[in-house]
Write a protein that holds these residues in place. Structure first.
Motif, short mmCIF file in Angstrom:
data_model
loop_
_atom_site.label_atom_id
_atom_site.label_comp_id
_atom_site.label_asym_id
_atom_site.label_seq_id
_atom_site.Cartn_x
_atom_site.Cartn_y
_atom_site.Cartn_z
N GLN A 13 59.78 -31.94 84.18
CA GLN A 13 60.55 -32.11 82.96
C GLN A 13 60.48 -30.84 82.13
O GLN A 13 59.44 -30.25 81.97
CB GLN A 13 60.02 -33.30 82.16
CG GLN A 13 60.16 -34.61 82.88
CD GLN A 13 59.53 -35.75 82.10
OE1 GLN A 13 58.89 -35.55 81.09
NE2 GLN A 13 59.73 -36.95 82.58
N LYS A 14 61.64 -30.42 81.61
CA LYS A 14 61.71 -29.23 80.76
C LYS A 14 62.13 -29.65 79.37
O LYS A 14 63.00 -30.48 79.20
CB LYS A 14 62.74 -28.24 81.30
CG LYS A 14 62.41 -27.68 82.65
CD LYS A 14 63.45 -26.69 83.07
CE LYS A 14 64.69 -27.40 83.53
NZ LYS A 14 65.68 -26.57 84.16
N ASN A 15 61.50 -29.05 78.38
CA ASN A 15 61.92 -29.26 77.00
C ASN A 15 62.49 -27.94 76.49
O ASN A 15 61.76 -27.09 76.02
CB ASN A 15 60.75 -29.72 76.13
CG ASN A 15 61.16 -29.95 74.70
OD1 ASN A 15 62.35 -29.94 74.38
ND2 ASN A 15 60.21 -30.16 73.82
N CYS A 16 63.80 -27.78 76.63
CA CYS A 16 64.46 -26.54 76.24
C CYS A 16 64.89 -26.54 74.78
O CYS A 16 65.28 -25.50 74.26
CB CYS A 16 65.67 -26.30 77.13
SG CYS A 16 65.27 -26.17 78.88
N SER A 17 64.84 -27.69 74.11
CA SER A 17 65.35 -27.78 72.74
C SER A 17 64.61 -26.86 71.78
O SER A 17 65.19 -26.36 70.81
CB SER A 17 65.31 -29.22 72.25
OG SER A 17 63.98 -29.69 72.23
N LYS A 18 63.34 -26.56 72.04
CA LYS A 18 62.59 -25.67 71.15
C LYS A 18 62.98 -24.20 71.35
O LYS A 18 62.52 -23.34 70.61
CB LYS A 18 61.09 -25.86 71.36
CG LYS A 18 60.58 -25.44 72.71
CD LYS A 18 59.10 -25.67 72.83
CE LYS A 18 58.61 -25.23 74.20
NZ LYS A 18 57.18 -25.40 74.34
N THR A 40 66.26 -23.13 71.34
CA THR A 40 67.59 -22.85 70.81
C THR A 40 67.55 -21.92 69.61
O THR A 40 68.54 -21.27 69.30
CB THR A 40 68.33 -24.15 70.40
OG1 THR A 40 67.54 -24.84 69.43
CG2 THR A 40 68.58 -25.04 71.60
N ASP A 62 71.09 -29.02 77.55
CA ASP A 62 69.81 -28.72 76.89
C ASP A 62 69.20 -27.41 77.39
O ASP A 62 68.55 -26.71 76.64
CB ASP A 62 68.84 -29.89 77.12
CG ASP A 62 67.61 -29.81 76.25
OD1 ASP A 62 67.73 -29.36 75.09
OD2 ASP A 62 66.52 -30.19 76.72
N CYS A 63 69.44 -27.08 78.67
CA CYS A 63 68.81 -25.91 79.27
C CYS A 63 69.81 -24.90 79.85
O CYS A 63 69.45 -24.07 80.69
CB CYS A 63 67.86 -26.35 80.38
SG CYS A 63 66.46 -27.32 79.79
N VAL A 104 59.92 -23.79 81.85
CA VAL A 104 59.41 -23.77 80.48
C VAL A 104 57.91 -24.06 80.54
O VAL A 104 57.49 -25.04 81.14
CB VAL A 104 60.10 -24.82 79.58
CG1 VAL A 104 59.52 -24.81 78.18
CG2 VAL A 104 61.60 -24.60 79.54
N ASN A 116 54.99 -23.95 77.63
CA ASN A 116 54.62 -23.73 76.23
C ASN A 116 55.66 -22.84 75.55
O ASN A 116 56.80 -23.24 75.44
CB ASN A 116 53.21 -23.16 76.11
CG ASN A 116 52.16 -24.15 76.55
OD1 ASN A 116 52.28 -25.35 76.28
ND2 ASN A 116 51.15 -23.68 77.25
#
Length: 127
Positions: free
Chosen positions: A18-23, A25, A69-70, A100, A102
């Motif tokens: 899982q990637k959290n790309c929202s941080k 942007t 998102d990414c 991603v 950290n």
């Protein structure tokens, strides 16, 4: 009991995928490696990106269109940089964030005209 062992083996791998790309942007970023590490800075808002190359004395501005998102399109508004490949003007480039970790992320730069990979870069978020 075996089910619990299996879950402990599977859960870490699903969390890595899982990637959290929202941080990513918005913020300030620098390349992780290379000679330009401290002399190159990217300042990004949700819809614009400014690349500052202090060695060459070049500042370029780009419009960002987020496709997911990414994944985003980057189109040059002013200055030099992305979009000039072998003196051929490309209207925009596609950036796909594929890793991603950290405050570090790696992205792939794709030529939308032929789908070819142009570059991969790892950036570090500094603010």
């Amino acid at each position: 009991m075996n089910l619990i062992k299996i879950l402990f083996l599977i859960i870490p791998f699903t969390m890595i995928a899982q990637k959290n790309c929202s941080k990513l942007t918005e913020g300030k970023f620098r390349p992780e490696f290379g000679p330009y590490m401290s002399d190159y800075e990217i300042i990004r808002t949700d819809s614009t990106q400014i690349d500052i190359d202090r060695i060459l004395g070049v500042e370029s501005k780009f419009k960002i269109v987020w496709l997911s998102d990414c994944e985003y399109k980057l189109k040059r508004i002013s200055g030099k940089g992305y979009g000039e490949i072998n003196d051929i003007e490309i209207k925009y480039l596609i950036f796909k964030i594929d890793t991603v970790d950290n405050n570090r992320f790696r992205y792939l730069v794709i030529n939308p005209e032929d789908g070819n990979l142009i570059d991969t870069t790892t950036l570090v978020k500094i603010k």
